[in-house]
Design an enzyme around this catalytic site. Structure first.
Site, PDB file in Angstrom:
ATOM      1  N   ASP A  59       0.851  -1.193   0.000  1.00 15.48           N
ATOM      2  CA  ASP A  59       0.000   0.000   0.000  1.00 15.48           C
ATOM      3  C   ASP A  59       0.885   1.241   0.000  1.00 15.48           C
ATOM      4  OD1 ASP A  59      -3.216   0.509   0.975  1.00 15.48           O
ATOM      5  OD2 ASP A  59      -1.821   2.193   1.116  1.00 15.48           O
ATOM      6  N   ILE A  60       0.486   2.233  -0.785  1.00 17.30           N
ATOM      7  CA  ILE A  60       1.273   3.463  -0.918  1.00 17.30           C
ATOM      8  C   ILE A  60       1.234   4.290   0.369  1.00 17.30           C
ATOM      9  CG2 ILE A  60      -0.499   5.061  -1.804  1.00 17.30           C
ATOM     10  CD1 ILE A  60       1.472   5.746  -4.081  1.00 17.30           C
TER      11      ILE A  60
ATOM     12  N   HIS B 205      -9.883  -5.367  -3.358  1.00 18.48           N
ATOM     13  CA  HIS B 205      -8.551  -5.621  -2.810  1.00 18.48           C
ATOM     14  C   HIS B 205      -8.680  -6.016  -1.359  1.00 18.48           C
ATOM     15  CE1 HIS B 205      -9.640  -1.382  -2.629  1.00 18.48           C
ATOM     16  NE2 HIS B 205      -9.039  -1.337  -1.449  1.00 18.48           N
TER      17      HIS B 205
ATOM     18  N   GLN C 298     -14.275   2.202   1.237  1.00 16.65           N
ATOM     19  CA  GLN C 298     -13.653   1.790  -0.031  1.00 16.65           C
ATOM     20  C   GLN C 298     -13.472   3.005  -0.938  1.00 16.65           C
ATOM     21  OE1 GLN C 298     -15.689  -1.340  -2.228  1.00 16.65           O
ATOM     22  NE2 GLN C 298     -13.981  -1.538  -3.689  1.00 16.65           N
TER      23      GLN C 298
ATOM     24  N   ASN D  36     -12.684  -3.517   2.578  1.00 11.65           N
ATOM     25  CA  ASN D  36     -13.632  -2.414   2.686  1.00 11.65           C
ATOM     26  C   ASN D  36     -14.570  -2.543   1.482  1.00 11.65           C
ATOM     27  OD1 ASN D  36     -12.393  -1.344   4.987  1.00 11.65           O
ATOM     28  ND2 ASN D  36     -10.926  -0.199   3.761  1.00 11.65           N
TER      29      ASN D  36
END
Ligand code: 5GP
Ligand code: ZN
Length: 114
Positions: A30-31, A100, A94, A87
Site C-alpha cells: 500500500d502506498i 482488494h 472503499q 472495505n
C-alpha cells in the site's frame, strides 16, 4: 478496465512494489501503509468489490484469500497475527473500486476497527 488504478498496476502501467504474484492474483505494498506490513491483494481480473468477487463463482475469491495468507507468511506476520480487510462500499471506506484485500500486520491491531 481502462480507467482503473489497480488494473493499471496489474498491467504494469503504474509502478507498485509487488511482493507476490500468482496466476490470478497480485499483491503489492500500500502506498500509504497503516501498519508495518500493509499489502493489497487483488485479483488480476477486474471486479469492483468483495460482493462482485463473491459472485464470480469461479474460485477466484479462494485464490485471493490464499494469496493474502501467503503474503502474511512471506512477510513474517502470520505467527503474531494479522488482519485481512475488504472495505466494501464507500460507506465502509472503499476508495478504489477494484476489489482488494488489505493484509495488515506487524503491530498490535485494535478491535473493533474504526
Ligand atoms: P480502500 O480505501 O479502497 O479500502 O483502499 C485503497 C487503498 O489503496 C488505500 O489504502 C490507499 O493507500 C491505496 N492506494 C491508493 N492509490 C494507490 C497507488 O497508486 N498505489 C498503491 N500501491 N496503493 C494505492
Ligand atoms: Zn480494475
Amino acid at each position: 478496465m481502462t480507467d482503473c488504478l489497480f488494473c493499471k498496476i496489474v498491467a504494469r502501467e503504474i509502478e507498485a512494489e509487488i511482493v507476490l504474484e500468482t496466476e490470478r492474483a497480485l499483491a503489492f505494498r500500500d502506498i500509504n501503509p497503516q501498519a508495518p506490513t500493509h499489502v493489497l491483494v487483488v485479483p488480476k481480473a477486474h471486479h469492483a468489490d468483495a460482493a462482485a468477487l463473491a459472485e464470480a463463482d469461479d474460485g477466484l475469491a479462494d485464490d485471493v484469500l490464499k494469496a493474502a495468507h501467503a503474503v502474511a507468511v512471506q512477510e513474517g506476520v502470520a505467527p503474531g497475527g494479522y488482519r485481512i480487510v475488504f472495505n466494501t462500499g464507500a460507506g465502509a471506506g472503499q476508495t478504489v473500486f477494484h476489489v482488494h484485500a488489505h493484509v495488515l500486520g506487524g503491530r498490535d491491531l485494535t478491535w473493533p476497527p474504526g
